[in-house]
Design an enzyme around this catalytic site. Structure first.
Site, short mmCIF file in Angstrom:
data_model
loop_
_atom_site.label_atom_id
_atom_site.label_comp_id
_atom_site.label_asym_id
_atom_site.label_seq_id
_atom_site.Cartn_x
_atom_site.Cartn_y
_atom_site.Cartn_z
N GLN A 1 0.85 -1.20 0.00
CA GLN A 1 0.00 0.00 0.00
C GLN A 1 0.88 1.24 0.00
O GLN A 1 0.38 2.36 -0.08
CB GLN A 1 -0.88 0.01 1.25
CG GLN A 1 -1.83 -1.16 1.34
CD GLN A 1 -2.42 -1.28 2.74
OE1 GLN A 1 -3.37 -0.59 3.09
NE2 GLN A 1 -1.85 -2.15 3.57
N ASN A 2 2.19 1.04 0.12
CA ASN A 2 3.09 2.19 0.27
C ASN A 2 3.40 2.84 -1.07
O ASN A 2 3.56 2.16 -2.08
CB ASN A 2 4.39 1.75 0.94
CG ASN A 2 4.13 1.20 2.33
OD1 ASN A 2 3.05 1.40 2.88
ND2 ASN A 2 5.10 0.52 2.90
N HIS B 1 -1.50 1.52 -4.18
CA HIS B 1 -1.91 2.92 -4.05
C HIS B 1 -1.07 3.87 -4.90
O HIS B 1 -1.09 5.07 -4.68
CB HIS B 1 -1.88 3.33 -2.57
CG HIS B 1 -2.92 2.62 -1.74
ND1 HIS B 1 -2.90 2.56 -0.36
CD2 HIS B 1 -4.01 1.91 -2.12
CE1 HIS B 1 -3.94 1.85 0.07
NE2 HIS B 1 -4.62 1.44 -0.97
N CYS C 1 1.55 17.56 -22.95
CA CYS C 1 0.54 18.56 -23.35
C CYS C 1 0.57 19.82 -22.47
O CYS C 1 -0.28 20.68 -22.61
CB CYS C 1 -0.85 17.92 -23.34
SG CYS C 1 -1.52 17.64 -21.70
N GLY D 1 2.94 -4.49 8.98
CA GLY D 1 2.89 -3.04 9.19
C GLY D 1 1.72 -2.32 8.56
O GLY D 1 1.89 -1.21 8.05
N THR D 2 0.55 -2.96 8.58
CA THR D 2 -0.64 -2.23 8.12
C THR D 2 -1.70 -2.26 9.20
O THR D 2 -1.90 -3.28 9.87
CB THR D 2 -1.21 -2.80 6.80
OG1 THR D 2 -2.41 -2.07 6.47
CG2 THR D 2 -1.50 -4.29 6.84
N SER D 3 -2.40 -1.11 9.33
CA SER D 3 -3.49 -1.03 10.31
C SER D 3 -4.71 -1.80 9.84
O SER D 3 -5.66 -2.00 10.59
CB SER D 3 -3.87 0.44 10.57
OG SER D 3 -4.27 1.03 9.35
N PRO E 1 3.54 -4.31 15.69
CA PRO E 1 3.62 -4.13 17.15
C PRO E 1 2.26 -3.89 17.80
O PRO E 1 2.11 -4.04 19.02
CB PRO E 1 4.53 -2.90 17.32
CG PRO E 1 4.57 -2.23 16.00
CD PRO E 1 4.22 -3.25 14.95
N GLU E 2 1.26 -3.52 16.98
CA GLU E 2 -0.08 -3.22 17.52
C GLU E 2 -1.09 -4.23 17.00
O GLU E 2 -0.93 -4.75 15.89
CB GLU E 2 -0.54 -1.83 17.07
CG GLU E 2 0.39 -0.68 17.37
CD GLU E 2 0.32 -0.23 18.82
OE1 GLU E 2 -0.74 -0.47 19.44
OE2 GLU E 2 1.31 0.33 19.30
P1 OAD Z 1 -1.29 3.05 8.87
O1 OAD Z 1 -0.57 4.30 9.24
O2 OAD Z 1 -2.76 3.07 8.90
O3 OAD Z 1 -0.84 1.87 9.82
C1 OAD Z 1 0.52 1.64 10.09
C2 OAD Z 1 0.64 0.35 10.85
O4 OAD Z 1 2.01 0.10 11.04
C3 OAD Z 1 -0.02 0.33 12.24
O5 OAD Z 1 -0.81 -0.84 12.39
C4 OAD Z 1 1.17 0.31 13.19
O6 OAD Z 1 0.91 -0.44 14.37
C5 OAD Z 1 2.22 -0.38 12.35
N1 OAD Z 1 3.61 -0.07 12.70
C6 OAD Z 1 4.13 1.04 13.26
N2 OAD Z 1 5.46 0.92 13.41
C7 OAD Z 1 5.80 -0.29 12.91
C8 OAD Z 1 7.03 -1.01 12.77
N3 OAD Z 1 8.19 -0.50 13.16
N4 OAD Z 1 6.98 -2.25 12.23
C9 OAD Z 1 5.79 -2.79 11.83
N5 OAD Z 1 4.62 -2.17 11.94
C10 OAD Z 1 4.62 -0.93 12.47
O7 OAD Z 1 -0.71 2.62 7.44
P2 OAD Z 1 -1.38 1.68 6.35
O8 OAD Z 1 -2.08 0.53 6.94
O9 OAD Z 1 -0.33 1.42 5.33
O10 OAD Z 1 -3.58 5.32 1.68
O11 OAD Z 1 -2.44 2.67 5.73
C11 OAD Z 1 -3.19 2.28 4.63
C12 OAD Z 1 -3.44 3.45 3.72
O12 OAD Z 1 -4.02 4.53 4.46
C13 OAD Z 1 -2.19 4.05 3.12
O13 OAD Z 1 -1.73 3.36 1.97
C14 OAD Z 1 -2.65 5.42 2.77
C15 OAD Z 1 -3.34 5.76 4.07
O14 OAD Z 1 -4.24 6.79 4.03
C16 OAD Z 1 -3.53 6.15 0.66
O15 OAD Z 1 -2.70 7.04 0.59
C17 OAD Z 1 -4.55 5.89 -0.38
#
Ligand code: OAD
Length: 236
Positions: free
Chosen positions: A90-91, A108, A140, A177-179, A204-205
């Site tokens: 998603q990054n 994304h 353009c 590392g995704t929420s 971690p969460e």
């Molecule tokens: P989030 O910021 O929602 O979530 C980040 C996740 O990473 C959380 O669950 C944290 O607990 C975890 N985290 C933090 N530090 C970490 C570490 N050192 N190692 C592993 N995990 C860690 O990010 P995404 O889930 O990627 O969309 O968010 C999804 C989308 O929402 C993004 O792609 C973006 C955003 O708005 C768009 O831009 C369309």
């Protein structure tokens, strides 16, 4: 030794946190200081393209000073060891590609690609800072936009289709590392599991997916990927 079973990895902002790239949610998340509605929607761009471009120029500058971390590098190693490997991210920071990952689906989009608001052409651009601001289409001369998916926009249907297909075929999926709050990305681990994959969370969460995971590493990406990697049978 290579692994023949399909391995799929889904990553979110947390994998880049240890590289110094801020996540979106949580205490130090970007959406704590900025409103997504003002900066990451088509309406926001229509209203004030320069403001939106300043936000993306800031993120490009920030990311250009960051390096892939050990978790990104171990995923490159996993790809080399696996005959069927797909990385779905998603990054938009591009750090997986900089690390050397090849088969990457950027769900994304990318901070490093621009798209014309008029002729819809897309092109790579790595200027930090931009040579012209806000950037214009080289074909353009209309206003360019970041080739990222904003809130309220649909994902690229081909990319999404491939993501669903590889997730359905996965034997193992690592979710790093995704929420798991943003859809359709958050559905991919569920699709994988419903089709028989073993799904492992590294975070971690706790997340909304945690209760259904087959295995959890409640730790950082670098530590969790290393621990999972060390458990695999290719390790002496
Ligand atoms: P989030 O910021 O929602 O979530 C980040 C996740 O990473 C959380 O669950 C944290 O607990 C975890 N985290 C933090 N530090 C970490 C570490 N050192 N190692 C592993 N995990 C860690 O990010 P995404 O889930 O990627 O969309 O968010 C999804 C989308 O929402 C993004 O792609 C973006 C955003 O708005 C768009 O831009 C369309």
């Amino acid at each position: 030794m290579t692994v023949d079973k399909p391995l799929v990895v889904l990553t979110g902002a947390g994998i880049s946190a240890e590289s110094g790239v801020p996540t979106f949610r949580g205490q130090d998340g970007i959406w704590q200081d900025y409103r997504a509605e003002d900066l990451a929607t088509p309406i926001a761009f229509e209203r004030d393209p320069e403001l939106v471009w300043r936000f993306y120029a800031w993120r490009r500058e920030l990311v250009s000073g960051c390096q892939p971390n050990q978790a990104h590098h171990l995923l490159v190693d996993l790809e080399i060891k696996s005959s069927q490997f797909t990385l779905i991210t998603q990054n938009v920071d591009g750090l997986h590609k900089i690390a050397g990952s090849q088969n990457v689906l950027e769900l994304h989009g990318s901070l490093w690609e621009l798209q014309c608001t008029n002729c819809k052409s897309k092109w790579p651009n790595h200027d930090v800072p931009f040579a012209e601001f806000p950037p214009l289409c080289p074909f353009c001369s209309s206003l360019a936009r970041p080739a990222v998916i904003w809130f309220g926009e649909s994902l690229n249907p081909d990319t999404l289709d491939r993501a669903f297909k590889v997730s359905s075929n996965a034997a193992t999926m690592l979710v790093i590392g995704t929420s798991a709050l943003v859809h359709p990305a958050a559905q991919l681990p569920i699709i994988a599991q419903l089709n028989g994959a073993s799904v492992i969370e590294i975070n971690p969460e706790e997340t909304p997916l945690s209760s259904r995971m087959d295995e959890i590493f409640r730790t950082s990406a670098t530590e969790g990927v290393k621990r999972w990697y060390d458990q695999q049978y290719w390790v002496d």
